[in-house]
Enzyme design. Structure first.
Site, mmCIF file in Angstrom:
data_model
loop_
_atom_site.group_PDB
_atom_site.id
_atom_site.type_symbol
_atom_site.label_atom_id
_atom_site.label_comp_id
_atom_site.label_asym_id
_atom_site.label_seq_id
_atom_site.Cartn_x
_atom_site.Cartn_y
_atom_site.Cartn_z
ATOM 1 C CB CYS A 81 -0.708 -0.086 1.166
ATOM 2 S SG CYS A 81 -1.966 1.556 1.526
ATOM 3 C CB CYS A 135 -0.831 2.362 4.151
ATOM 4 S SG CYS A 135 -2.110 1.758 3.199
ATOM 5 C CG ASP A 136 3.201 1.273 4.415
ATOM 6 O OD1 ASP A 136 2.722 1.621 5.397
ATOM 7 O OD2 ASP A 136 2.978 0.013 3.924
#
Ligand code: NAP
Length: 309
Positions: free
Chosen positions: A131, A134-135
């Site tokens: 992701c 997300c990261d």
């Protein structure tokens, strides 16, 4: 005793929640481990009708939940651990607690597919991720070369997003044309920070011994040639697997684990309906999942009406 339990709070589950709530069925909606579903891991959703400038995935899902709750849906953080669909009312175990329901709408979505190569699991969260939203902004990825694996819309989206942080994004694809929609593919290939690596597969994520990602071992599928590409992160975007393990042996599924539908949203068990990515490997869009959620809600409502007559 619940009239309707909905498993999942992605587009399918929350749309089913809006419709069943508006039918006064007070649905119990269980989030599972990822409230809001996969769309919450997306940055901007540009193809959901009604948002000419696009909408943030998280924002869209939060709005859907609020809409469902306004009409009486009971959204509860909880994971279904077991189901017994052998007779009605159906029995569920949710975080250790029993729940009984007259109808069940399964909208449990899908999870990220893994490459299955050495180093991938060991280095997950140490440079391997599924992701970018997300990261991607993590310090370890800043101004570093990064690798995205895949050739679909997800891979293009991840690669484009990562150009904000990376020095270069290498897009590794096993063929020489992208599967992504034309608009996404064109935009991706026109980005000077994205370098496609065609006809290639990752055979190993390096370096498990150093306990962090230092590169990937690549193999050209046409020539067989191997080389190592240095990078600080590997973003895997090669598709999804349906979250349907829980229903194995109780509902009909295809070879890949997608729950098979009969008429409308019906499964082989009367009173159990299905919607969204856990039963759709063809369209897999936010809007089609929402449409299927609507259909499942109407089917459940009609089922309840006819079985209570
Ligand atoms: P996808 O369309 O199934 O694409 C998966 C990609 O990964 C394909 O290019 C595939 O290669 C490759 N792949 C699969 N298994 C692999 C493996 N073991 N090793 C290496 N490569 C592998 O999945 P997706 O990109 O996640 O998209 C899923 C659905 O969501 C699609 O319907 C897509 O349109 C939708 N989506 C839409 C948007 C948007 O419109 N904004 C954004 C994201 C996703 P091949 O091409 O050779 O099969």
């Amino acid at each position: 005793m619940e009239k309707v339990v909905i498993i999942g709070t992605g587009c399918a589950g929350l749309t089913a929640a809006i419709y069943t709530a508006r039918a006064n069925l007070e649905p119990l909606v269980l989030t599972g481990a990822m409230p809001g579903g996969l769309l919450t891991t997306t940055s901007i959703v540009e193809n959901y009708p009604g948002f000419p400038q696009g909408i943030d995935g998280y924002e869209l899902m939060t709005a859907m939940q609020k809409q469902a709750e306004r009409f009486g849906a009971k959204v509860k953080f909880g994971t279904v651990e077991a189901v017994d669909l052998s007779r009605r009312p159906f029995k569920l175990t949710v975080d250790g607690d029993p729940v009984e329901t007259q109808t069940l709408i399964i909208a449990s979505g899908a999870g990220h597919k893994h490459l299955g190569v050495p180093g991938e699991d060991t280095l997950e969260k140490k440079g391997v991720t599924y992701c970018a939203t997300c990261d991607g902004a993590l310090p370890m990825f800043r101004n570093q070369p990064l690798v995205v694996v895949g050739g679909g819309d997800s891979a293009c989206e991840e690669a484009t997003y990562l150009t904000r942080f990376a020095s270069t994004v290498y897009l590794i694809h096993r063929r020489d044309t992208l599967r992504a929609s034309k608009i996404m593919a064109d935009r991706t290939l026109a980005n000077p920070k994205i370098k496609p690596v065609w006809d290639s597969v990752v055979t190993e994520v390096l370096d498990a011994k150093q306990d962090k990602v230092t590169g990937v071992r690549l193999k050209n599928v046409k020539t067989g040639a191997e080389n190592v590409l240095e990078c600080a992160g590997v973003f895997v975007a090669i598709g999804h697997v349906p979250n349907t393990q829980l229903f194995k042996g109780q509902l009909d599924m295809d070879d890949n684990g997608y729950i098979t539908r009969r008429e409308g949203s019906q499964t082989g068990v009367a009173g159990v309906f299905v919607a969204g990515d856990c039963s759709d490997h063809v369209y897999r869009q936010a809007i089609t999942a929402a449409g299927m959620g609507c259909a499942a809600a109407i089917d459940a409502e009609r089922f309840l009406a006819s079985s209570n007559q």
